[in-house]
Scaffold this active site. Structure first.
Site, PDB file in Angstrom:
ATOM      1  N   HIS A  63     -96.423  66.508  35.690  1.00 46.95           N
ATOM      2  CA  HIS A  63     -95.085  66.224  36.227  1.00 46.95           C
ATOM      3  C   HIS A  63     -94.504  65.056  35.424  1.00 46.95           C
ATOM      4  CE1 HIS A  63     -91.885  64.842  38.844  1.00 46.95           C
ATOM      5  NE2 HIS A  63     -91.893  66.066  39.356  1.00 46.95           N
TER       6      HIS A  63
ATOM      7  N   GLU B  23     -88.578  71.709  34.254  1.00 47.37           N
ATOM      8  CA  GLU B  23     -87.852  70.663  34.964  1.00 47.37           C
ATOM      9  C   GLU B  23     -87.204  69.716  33.958  1.00 47.37           C
ATOM     10  OE1 GLU B  23     -89.305  69.831  39.173  1.00 47.37           O
ATOM     11  OE2 GLU B  23     -90.802  68.899  37.892  1.00 47.37           O
TER      12      GLU B  23
HETATM   13  P1  PGA Z   1     -86.089  66.985  42.983  1.00 46.58           P
HETATM   14  O1  PGA Z   1     -87.560  66.878  42.360  1.00 46.58           O
HETATM   15  O2  PGA Z   1     -85.969  68.350  43.580  1.00 46.58           O
HETATM   16  O3  PGA Z   1     -86.029  65.894  43.994  1.00 46.58           O
HETATM   17  O4  PGA Z   1     -85.132  66.802  41.853  1.00 46.58           O
HETATM   18  C1  PGA Z   1     -88.167  67.953  41.702  1.00 46.58           C
HETATM   19  C2  PGA Z   1     -89.471  67.511  41.115  1.00 46.58           C
HETATM   20  O5  PGA Z   1     -89.546  66.385  40.597  1.00 46.58           O
HETATM   21  O6  PGA Z   1     -90.492  68.233  41.160  1.00 46.58           O
END
Ligand code: PGA
Length: 248
Positions: free
Chosen positions: A91, A163
Site C-alpha cells: 500500500h 491506486e
Molecule cells: P481512500 O483510501 O478510499 O480513503 O482514498 C483507499 C486506500 O488507501 O486503500
C-alpha cells in the site's frame, strides 16, 4: 465483483464488533466478494463474527520473514492460522511512511503465497509522475519488481489494486476512461511478462476516494474487477450503500 475494504489504522476490536453487527446480517443480500482488511487487533473478532458468511477477512501487511527475530512483526503463517485469506502488500502508505522497497515487497508476496494467502498488490503513480506522463512506466516497474520470480499459475492468487497516490484520501478520483486506461496498461504488462490469458484473467481493482456518491460512476469501468475502499468503508451506512450500488 470484489469489494475490498481497507480499515487502515481505524477501529478497536470493540468498534469492529459493533460495525460487524450492522454489516454481517445484511451481507447475504449482496453477490460481491466482500473482503475486510482489518487491523491485526481486529482480526480475531472479525473472523469470529463473519463465520458462516461469505465475507473474507484480510490483513493490511505481513512480514517477509517466516518467524524469529522481528519484534513487532506478524508473519504470513500467523495470519493464515488466524483465519485471514487476503493480505494487502505495498500500500502506498507502507511504501512511503514505512519505506517498504520493492525487494521487500517481492519477499512479502512470496511469503504470503507460500502460506496460502491471497495477495492484493497495490500500485500507483504520484501526481508528479502522472503530470510527466510516467504512469505507464511506474506501473510496469512496480508490478515487475513485485512479481519477480512468480509462476503464471500463482497469479490466480494475486489481485492488483491500482491506486493513484494522489487520489487516496484526497476526494479526487479518475474518470472511468482513465481507470480503464490504467487497467489496460496493467493487463499489457502481465500479458508481456506471462501470457495473453494471464493478462486477460488477472484481477484488477481500483482504489482512491471511492465513496457512496461516486461509486455508481466509477464502477462503470469495464477493465476492472472491483474496488478498494478506504475512508468510505468505515461508516456502516456508507459501506452498505456502496455494496448495494455495486450489487449486480
Ligand atoms: P481512500 O483510501 O478510499 O480513503 O482514498 C483507499 C486506500 O488507501 O486503500
Amino acid at each position: 465483483m470484489k469489494i475490498i475494504a481497507n480499515f487502515k489504522m481505524n477501529k478497536t476490536p470493540f468498534e469492529t464488533k459493533e460495525y460487524l453487527m450492522n454489516i454481517v446480517p445484511k451481507s447475504k443480500d449482496f453477490n460481491q466478494e466482500i473482503i475486510l482488511c482489518l487491523p491485526y487487533t481486529s482480526i480475531a473478532i472479525g473472523k469470529f463474527m463473519t463465520e458462516g458468511t461469505s465475507i473474507k477477512i484480510g490483513a493490511q501487511n505481513l512480514c517477509e520473514e517466516e518467524e524469529g527475530h522481528s519484534t513487532g512483526e506478524i508473519s504470513g503463517r500467523m495470519l493464515k492460522d488466524a483465519g485471514v485469506s487476503y493480505v494487502l502488500v505495498g500500500h502506498s502508505e507502507r511504501r512511503s511512511k514505512f519505506k517498504e522497497n520493492s525487494k521487500a515487497l517481492n519477499k512479502k508476496i512470496k511469503s504470503a503465497l507460500k502460506n496460502g494467502l491471497n495477495v492484493i498488490l497495490c500500485v500507483g503513480e504520484t501526481l508528479a509522475e502522472r503530470n510527466t506522463l510516467k504512469t505507464a512506466q511506474v506501473l510496469k516497474d512496480e508490478i515487475e519488481e513485485a512479481l519477480k520470480g512468480l509462476y503464471e499459475n500463482e497469479l490466480e492468487n494475486i489481485t492488483i489494486a491500482y491506486e493513484p497516490i494522489w487520489a487516496i484520501g484526497s476526494g479526487k478520483t479518475l474518470a472511468v476512461k482513465e481507470i480503464d486506461m490504467a487497467a489496460g496498461i496493467i493487463r499489457k504488462v502481465i500479458t508481456n511478462d506471462f501470457s495473453p490469458s494471464a493478462g486477460e484473467n488477472i484481477s484488477i481493482v481500483y482504489g482512491g476516494s471511492v465513496n457512496s456518491k461516486n461509486v455508481g460512476q466509477i464502477s462503470k469501468a469495464k477493465k476492472i474487477n472491483g474496488l478498494l475502499i478506504g475512508g468510505a468503508c468505515l461508516d456502516e451506512s456508507s459501506f452498505l450503500q456502496i455494496l448495494s450500488t455495486t450489487n449486480h
